[in-house]
Design an enzyme around this catalytic site. Structure first.
Site, PDB file in Angstrom:
ATOM      1  N   LYS A  90      15.767  -9.617 -40.899  1.00  0.00           N
ATOM      2  CA  LYS A  90      14.556  -9.881 -41.670  1.00  0.00           C
ATOM      3  C   LYS A  90      14.898  -9.909 -43.150  1.00  0.00           C
ATOM      4  O   LYS A  90      15.410  -8.927 -43.701  1.00  0.00           O
ATOM      5  CB  LYS A  90      13.547  -8.771 -41.399  1.00  0.00           C
ATOM      6  CG  LYS A  90      12.233  -9.272 -40.860  1.00  0.00           C
ATOM      7  CD  LYS A  90      11.373  -8.121 -40.478  1.00  0.00           C
ATOM      8  CE  LYS A  90       9.963  -8.368 -40.896  1.00  0.00           C
ATOM      9  NZ  LYS A  90       9.112  -7.205 -40.620  1.00  0.00           N
TER      10      LYS A  90
HETATM   11  C1  E4P Z   1       5.946  -7.503 -39.736  1.00  0.00           C
HETATM   12  O1  E4P Z   1       6.891  -8.248 -39.630  1.00  0.00           O
HETATM   13  C2  E4P Z   1       5.371  -7.156 -41.034  1.00  0.00           C
HETATM   14  O2  E4P Z   1       6.267  -6.409 -41.788  1.00  0.00           O
HETATM   15  C3  E4P Z   1       4.075  -6.406 -40.803  1.00  0.00           C
HETATM   16  O3  E4P Z   1       3.287  -7.138 -39.871  1.00  0.00           O
HETATM   17  C4  E4P Z   1       3.282  -6.142 -42.062  1.00  0.00           C
HETATM   18  O4  E4P Z   1       2.033  -5.611 -41.712  1.00  0.00           O
HETATM   19  P1  E4P Z   1       1.063  -4.892 -42.758  1.00  0.00           P
HETATM   20  O5  E4P Z   1       0.565  -5.919 -43.702  1.00  0.00           O
HETATM   21  O6  E4P Z   1      -0.038  -4.341 -41.897  1.00  0.00           O
HETATM   22  O7  E4P Z   1       1.864  -3.818 -43.434  1.00  0.00           O
END
Ligand code: E4P
Length: 227
Positions: A90
């Site tokens: 990521k």
């Molecule tokens: C996943 O890949 C993301 O990091 C996550 O969905 C972010 O979610 P949030 O906006 O609820 O922190």
């Protein structure tokens, strides 16, 4: 649409994975910090749960921590990729991040480009060879804009140009978000456990089940009385 769980909590993953409909897991530094555990050890544990219960093409997203330079991202990305072919590295959607994504992708390391908030950013992620891009629909909604509309725009653009980069809807906050993403033909949605649990629920299912049960109970009681 593939369904991922958005969490670093091994217990949550174990519970949901047992349904055998879980296609993967996404983590981020905030989610891992919440666990208070070692990152790599947690990743390995999640990996072994997914290996046991999920389809063979499951993925597990691990986010790079040092995003200061192309070299630091590549170094961390390569280390994560060594853990398993199922790992998606990521990488944040920055200039430096996308440069690293281009190079990692050329090495065959699959990247999930995260923190995407516009169709233009998604265009750059696809041009960089990202395996998937993560638009954060909940956070877009939080700012007073329309997160679902962002997914619609990216989907239209990717279809128009035939980009192979998948759309992974992230920052999902409600069953409505999941519904809308599925209607748009989004490839993947990553969902917190609280929302995942709600997907099973419909009051008509509960009411219908209760009626079947009570009709059956009256019927068997009547049969018993006749005997
Ligand atoms: C996943 O890949 C993301 O990091 C996550 O969905 C972010 O979610 P949030 O906006 O609820 O922190």
């Amino acid at each position: 649409m593939k369904l991922y769980l958005d969490t670093g909590m091994v217990e949550e993953i174990q519970t949901v994975a047992q349904s055998r409909i879980l296609d993967g897991v996404t983590t981020n530094p905030s989610l891992i910090a919440k666990t208070g555990r070692d990152f790599i050890e947690t990743l390995r544990e999640i990996h072994s749960i997914l290996k046991e219960y999920s389809p063979k093409d499951f993925t597990l997203s691990a986010e790079v921590i040092d995003t200061s330079s192309v070299d630091s991202i590549i170094k961390e990305g390569r280390a994560y990729a060594k853990i398993s072919k199922h790992i998606l590295v990521k990488v944040p959607l920055t200039k430096v991040g996308l440069e690293a994504v281009t190079l990692l992708s050329r090495e065959g390391i699959r990247c999930n480009v995260t923190l995407c908030f516009s169709a233009n950013q998604a265009l750059l992620a696809a041009k960089s060879g990202a395996w998937c891009v993560s638009p954060f629909l909940g956070r877009v909604d939080d700012e007073g804009y329309d997160g679902v509309e962002l997914i619609r725009e990216i989907k239209k653009m990717y279809d128009h140009y035939g980009f192979e980069t998948k759309i992974l809807a992230a920052s999902v906050r409600s069953p409505h978000h999941v519904h809308e993403c599925a209607q748009l033909g989004c490839d993947i949605a990553t969902i917190p456990k609280s929302v995942f649990d709600k997907l099973y629920y419909n009051p008509l299912t509960d009411m219908g089940l209760e009626k079947f049960q009570s009709d059956w109970n009256s019927y068997t009681k009547d049969l018993g009385g006749k005997k």
